[in-house]
Design an enzyme around this catalytic site. Sequence first.
Site, PDB file in Angstrom:
ATOM      1  N   SER A 137      -1.402   8.635  -1.180  1.00  0.00           N
ATOM      2  CA  SER A 137      -2.146   8.062  -0.054  1.00  0.00           C
ATOM      3  C   SER A 137      -2.443   9.168   0.944  1.00  0.00           C
ATOM      4  O   SER A 137      -1.717  10.173   1.006  1.00  0.00           O
ATOM      5  CB  SER A 137      -1.308   6.969   0.608  1.00  0.00           C
ATOM      6  OG  SER A 137      -1.829   6.605   1.868  1.00  0.00           O
ATOM      7  N   TYR A 150       6.771   4.283   3.641  1.00  0.00           N
ATOM      8  CA  TYR A 150       5.654   4.389   2.707  1.00  0.00           C
ATOM      9  C   TYR A 150       5.092   5.806   2.693  1.00  0.00           C
ATOM     10  O   TYR A 150       4.883   6.401   1.634  1.00  0.00           O
ATOM     11  CB  TYR A 150       4.578   3.385   3.114  1.00  0.00           C
ATOM     12  CG  TYR A 150       3.351   3.370   2.240  1.00  0.00           C
ATOM     13  CD1 TYR A 150       3.317   2.623   1.065  1.00  0.00           C
ATOM     14  CD2 TYR A 150       2.202   4.072   2.597  1.00  0.00           C
ATOM     15  CE1 TYR A 150       2.186   2.594   0.262  1.00  0.00           C
ATOM     16  CE2 TYR A 150       1.066   4.049   1.807  1.00  0.00           C
ATOM     17  CZ  TYR A 150       1.065   3.308   0.650  1.00  0.00           C
ATOM     18  OH  TYR A 150      -0.061   3.285  -0.147  1.00  0.00           O
TER      19      TYR A 150
END
Length: 262
Positions: A137, A150
């Site tokens: 990401s 995350y």
Amino acid sequence: MKHYALITGATSGLGLAYAKWFAGKGYDLIMTGRRKEVIERRAQEIRDKFACKVIVVLVDLAQEDGVRKLLASLEGREIHVLVNNACFGFRTPFSDTDIDGLKRLIYLQTIAVAEITHYVLRGMKERNKGIIINISSDGAFAVVPGNVTYAAAKRFIVTLTEGLHMELMGTGIRVQAVCPGFVDTDFHENNGMYVDKTRKGMFGFRQPGEVVDEAMKEFEKGSIVCVPDKAGKLVKAMAEYMPKKMYYRFADDFVNKNIRKN
């Protein structure tokens, strides 16, 4: 022997888009997911459209038993492509997040990715051929409030991929970490987040198929860490070059204005 592409988290979003991309290239598929009715329907759609074999493995890869079940299902099958895509996230402060959820997320994005990759690599090294794509990401480069675990876990994926690339240089095995920004999937809704997906401009949401097409073009050019959109590239540059105090204020303001928990 059939050539399989293994796609984890293939029920929807980027995982499903990668499944369709590799099915279109003539691969048979192994798709993992947790939502039985949805993934079985998607698998049948792919069989009908691409006339390929699709094996569905229902597993929760955020726990050890799920990884064991998946690896057991791979016995006797040649995995020529691996896409580590399965993920989930939170939009809560680190201290307010359930500890069991934190452990599951860290396991899914670190140990599970490493163990599945380690297993598949054995066969790839014997054949001196293979593709490994790890979905990270843009958050791996630019952590924001409410996204701490995350982002940290996604950074592991980037580092793992770069290390594998160096170890595998000179072989026929190629790797890539894909670090997308805003993608129009059900990721946010499944994790209790509200975002305005009608937003236009640089920080607008892109369709999964577009992201996969761009990432695969970059893969063919030899890109190891791919940030497949302008917004992600900007976020990465800001996090790397903006003075840290300025970045911290910017990130906090961006989250307050654009993302809130349902």
